[in-house]
Design an enzyme around this catalytic site. Structure first.
Site, PDB file in Angstrom:
ATOM      1  N   ARG A 207       0.839  -1.211   0.000  1.00  0.00           N
ATOM      2  CA  ARG A 207       0.000   0.000   0.000  1.00  0.00           C
ATOM      3  C   ARG A 207       0.867   1.251   0.000  1.00  0.00           C
ATOM      4  NH1 ARG A 207      -3.683  -3.326   3.517  1.00  0.00           N
ATOM      5  NH2 ARG A 207      -2.491  -2.646   5.326  1.00  0.00           N
ATOM      6  N   PHE A 222     -11.670  -4.166  -4.829  1.00  0.00           N
ATOM      7  CA  PHE A 222     -11.672  -4.972  -3.599  1.00  0.00           C
ATOM      8  C   PHE A 222     -11.050  -4.157  -2.458  1.00  0.00           C
ATOM      9  CE2 PHE A 222     -11.090  -7.849  -7.261  1.00  0.00           C
ATOM     10  CZ  PHE A 222     -12.190  -8.669  -7.149  1.00  0.00           C
ATOM     11  N   ASP A 243     -16.078  -2.158  -3.520  1.00  0.00           N
ATOM     12  CA  ASP A 243     -16.210  -3.415  -2.786  1.00  0.00           C
ATOM     13  C   ASP A 243     -17.675  -3.837  -2.819  1.00  0.00           C
ATOM     14  OD1 ASP A 243     -14.096  -4.845  -0.645  1.00  0.00           O
ATOM     15  OD2 ASP A 243     -16.198  -5.351  -0.296  1.00  0.00           O
ATOM     16  N   SER A 244     -17.914  -5.149  -2.671  1.00  0.00           N
ATOM     17  CA  SER A 244     -19.301  -5.622  -2.677  1.00  0.00           C
ATOM     18  C   SER A 244     -19.913  -5.602  -1.282  1.00  0.00           C
ATOM     19  CB  SER A 244     -19.359  -7.044  -3.246  1.00  0.00           C
ATOM     20  OG  SER A 244     -18.512  -7.883  -2.500  1.00  0.00           O
ATOM     21  N   ASN A 270     -20.061  -5.392  -7.649  1.00  0.00           N
ATOM     22  CA  ASN A 270     -19.300  -6.601  -7.932  1.00  0.00           C
ATOM     23  C   ASN A 270     -18.203  -6.219  -8.932  1.00  0.00           C
ATOM     24  OD1 ASN A 270     -18.342  -8.968  -9.200  1.00  0.00           O
ATOM     25  ND2 ASN A 270     -20.215 -10.052  -8.637  1.00  0.00           N
ATOM     26  N   ASP A 291      -6.801  -6.255  -5.664  1.00  0.00           N
ATOM     27  CA  ASP A 291      -6.391  -7.076  -4.506  1.00  0.00           C
ATOM     28  C   ASP A 291      -7.559  -7.959  -4.050  1.00  0.00           C
ATOM     29  OD1 ASP A 291      -5.019  -8.078  -2.316  1.00  0.00           O
ATOM     30  OD2 ASP A 291      -5.540  -6.387  -1.022  1.00  0.00           O
ATOM     31  N   CYS A 331      -3.734 -13.823  -3.000  1.00  0.00           N
ATOM     32  CA  CYS A 331      -3.394 -14.366  -1.685  1.00  0.00           C
ATOM     33  C   CYS A 331      -3.826 -15.827  -1.556  1.00  0.00           C
ATOM     34  CB  CYS A 331      -4.017 -13.512  -0.573  1.00  0.00           C
ATOM     35  SG  CYS A 331      -5.806 -13.421  -0.676  1.00  0.00           S
TER      36      CYS A 331
END
Ligand code: SAH
Length: 389
Positions: A207, A222, A243-244, A270, A291, A331
């Site tokens: 970041r 995200f 973001d959802s 989404n 991400d 990840c």
């Protein structure tokens, strides 16, 4: 103190320890019925190999703690935690948030300890370790002197160990949100209810890196609690963060207020749908952060996961403005480095863009990967740039 009970391991089990991996599986262990805790481990000829955490119902029966004879007690745990914290001395200081203990990578299998300012959050992820709880709480107090210690023992791996899923205060009472500092940014960690232990500490260095690289119009996909967006907002003109999860975005908005940042637009959507829409409508961004959560939680999900990663990466490349920079990460432990970078090459080939790989990155250094223990590594990322003529 009565000496710990003994267990015997096969030559194959002993060989794993020799190679630096602390786990020995059920089929390589010969033991009677014993409650979880510390055991003394010997080979078939009775030679002492070390002391380990014993998990009687787990596939991973033994996790090596030490090859030395002195007892594993509160003093031992304290020395180990102090050494782990010492290795992170560059990150300490008032309001700091960092991982103090990264399990196997710090020689403390199945233990996670994160610090959020004046508070500590730990995860005890094996039955043997749970039996050492009092010593571990003592060691955290001695090392960090926190106002409170929370045990985020709600990780599902505890089920394989026959352990309860619970969130409990082990010292004081840890608040719902804790304000911490991340370089130039402040944010609220949510130790009791947030993902992982309250924040994604593993992306901190990335970041900060993106805070330095971003420019123009930025897109944070995200975003969760908005942390990449907060860093981008310092150097970009305007940021769209997506973001959802509405609750995640609520905290993100509070984080923006905390930093007096006004150039972020929060969008509940989404990412798969939104990227398609952005591409179609011809919107372009100078900086994009991608991400996503782990798409492959299990080995048999890798193929589908890679298809998902490829789709969003390809579209992210297409919405880049000329000279634009893309930070992309995965990840998923089951999607290894080689597979990840192959996927990026495929996405670039299909994107119609000329994409340069400027940097390959991993997690922040307080989440080290032990070379002999692949399970300690999972996060890989890249900085790409659109260099079309
Ligand atoms: N970048 C964040 C961490 C992201 S975690 C940080 O640095 O802290 C992954 C996030 O993706 C979660 O907040 C989750 O709500 C969100 N998410 C998962 N699937 C999604 C989707 N299809 N579209 C949008 N957001 C999604």
């Amino acid at each position: 103190m009565t000496p710990p009970p003994s267990v015997t391991v096969s030559a194959k089990g002993a060989a794993r320890w020799k190679q630096g991996h602390p786990w020995i599986y059920r089929s390589d262990v010969d033991a009677g019925r014993m409650p979880p805790g510390i055991v003394r481990v010997t080979d078939a000829r009775g030679r002492f190999l070390g002391q380990a955490l014993w998990s009687p119902t787990s596939e991973i029966r033994l996790r090596l703690l030490t090859t030395a004879e002195p007892p594993v007690d509160a003093t031992w745990w304290t020395a180990m935690l102090m050494a782990a914290n010492q290795r992170r001395s560059a990150r300490t200081g008032a309001g700091a948030a960092y991982r103090v203990v990264h399990g196997e990578a710090d020689g403390l299998p199945s233990l996670i300890v994160d610090r959020y300012g004046d508070y500590a959050v730990a995860q005890l992820l094996s039955a043997g370790l749970e039996a050492q709880r009092d010593h571990i709480v003592h060691a955290i107090r001695a090392t960090l002197d926190p106002k409170g210690i929370l045990l985020r023992n709600d990780a599902s791996v505890r089920r394989h160990e026959g352990l309860a899923i619970e969130v409990v205060d082990a010292l004081g009472s840890v608040p719902e949100s804790v304000e911490v500092i991340e370089g130039p940014v402040r944010y609220l960690a949510a130790p009791r209810t947030g993902q992982k232990t309250g924040a994604f500490l593993d992306q901190r260095d990335n970041r900060e890196m993106m805070g330095a690289l971003s420019h123009g119009r930025a897109l944070d996909l995200f975003t969760y609690n908005g942390l990449f967006a907060l860093h981008l907002a310092r150097t970009a003109d305007a940021v769209v963060a997506v973001d959802s999860s509405a609750p995640a975005l609520d905290i993100a908005r509070r984080n923006a207020d905390l930093n007096r940042v006004t150039n972020i637009e929060w969008r509940e959507a989404n990412v798969f749908d939104l990227l398609r829409e952005l591409e179609r409508s011809g919107q372009r961004f100078d900086t994009v952060v991608l991400d996503p959560p782990a798409f492959a939680k299990r080995k048999d999900a890798v193929e589908r996961a890679v298809a998902g990663y490829k789709e969003i990466n390809l579209r992210a490349m297409r919405v880049l403005a000329p000279g634009g920079v893309l930070f992309t990460a995965s990840c998923s432990f089951h999607v290894g480095r080689a597979v990840f970078f192959d996927m990026l090459a495929d996405a670039a080939a299909d994107s119609g863009r000329r994409m340069a790989l400027e940097r390959m990155v991993g997690p922040s250094a307080d989440h080290p990967e032990l070379l002999a223990v692949p399970e300690t590594g999972y996060l890989k990322g890249a900085v790409l740039r659109a260099v079309d003529p």
